[in-house]
Design an enzyme around this catalytic site. Sequence first.
Site, PDB file in Angstrom:
ATOM      1  N   TYR A  38      -0.671   5.955  13.350  1.00 17.99           N
ATOM      2  CA  TYR A  38      -0.108   5.073  14.192  1.00 17.99           C
ATOM      3  C   TYR A  38       1.351   4.917  14.455  1.00 17.99           C
ATOM      4  CZ  TYR A  38      -4.684   2.490  14.792  1.00 17.99           C
ATOM      5  OH  TYR A  38      -6.062   2.201  15.105  1.00 17.99           O
ATOM      6  N   LYS A  86     -11.723 -14.507 -13.691  1.00 17.77           N
ATOM      7  CA  LYS A  86     -11.853 -15.053 -12.342  1.00 17.77           C
ATOM      8  C   LYS A  86     -11.389 -14.011 -11.393  1.00 17.77           C
ATOM      9  CE  LYS A  86      -6.803 -16.240 -12.847  1.00 17.77           C
ATOM     10  NZ  LYS A  86      -5.745 -17.035 -13.504  1.00 17.77           N
TER      11      LYS A  86
END
Length: 355
Positions: free
Chosen positions: A255, A46
Amino acid sequence: MNLLMHDRSQPPVAPLRLRLSREALIHNWRWLHGQSFGAACGAAIKADGYGHGAVAVAEILAGAGCRDFFVATWAEALKVAPVMGGCSLSVLHGVRAADLAVARALGARPVLNSVAQVMLWKAAGGGACDVMIDTGMNRLGLSMDDVAAGALDGLDIDTAMSHLASADVDSAQNDAQLQRFIEIKSRVAAQRYSLANSAGICLGRDYCFDLTRPGLALYGGVPRKEAEGHIRQVAFPEAEVLQVRNVRAGGHVGYNATWTATQDCRVATINLGYADGYLRGFSGRGGALFAGHRLPVIGRVSMDLVTLLIPDGYVIAAGDLVSIDYDLPTASAESGLSQYELLTGLGQRYERVWV
Ligand SMILES: *Cc1c(COP(=O)(O)O)cnc(C)c1O
């Protein structure tokens, strides 16, 4: 470059790659099969094979002898169906009215999860199916009361299964679920019984029944200490250096300037970021490997970029490919992400290359 000369059928060379080891994947499946005490060993594929590419994983494992595959949804089943050959494919989320046509066409089995799904399946003509019975996780599955009330009577059940909630730790819940599953086995007629995921396999013989359903450990995850030293890393993210730059003592990186150079240094900015699943938990904690050296991540991880500190005197240049430190137990401890999240988050910008 003259754009007119560019052959548009040729995709650009990807600046980030996921090197995937066929040998490690097969090794892990064989080890899990060996630990399954004679039970068949399937594969959960999956979430696009936990980020590796479900079709490629299914082909490789089928080639190694795996015969039972598990996906979550019918869209996933549709993708892998062409490579299933004679293998068994189970759809863990069961079946909705909207899925009946594709379920019939594919010949994959729904894992029926509720009385409503059982009724829908029977009304649509029945046929071979799997069932999920809840033994204490309270997520998906018919209850033991539903079973006692005869909800499964008359079904053609291939595999009756349940799912362990706490197999990755030593918990009394494991034995409690095991005892309930043994009771289910005595009440529900099915071709096969299946309880264990990767961690469940590590709990030993009692948990293996006829079929095991590993996912995580196939892909290099270490679910419990019993698997340490036996499971090999499968996915190796690699990213190109975009730029190498000098940073003066006192200069900041990234940042919000969370990293400050204490001396003149060099940093490498690489083509990878949180949009690729390399989430901000790696800020100031992760690392990359190049020619045997570790380059620590400094500053914040950005959407598409990560900065690395280059050790003194070390030669690395734009265009070089660094290997991201992605040993799953280590990366999980560094980033605060689970080993599952580290795999299923691997983004679509990677070129996936099986070696
Ligand atoms: C995902 C899943 C598995 C595989 O679990 P891992 O912990 O990845 O080994 C097995 N069974 C069910 C029902 C699942 O949903």
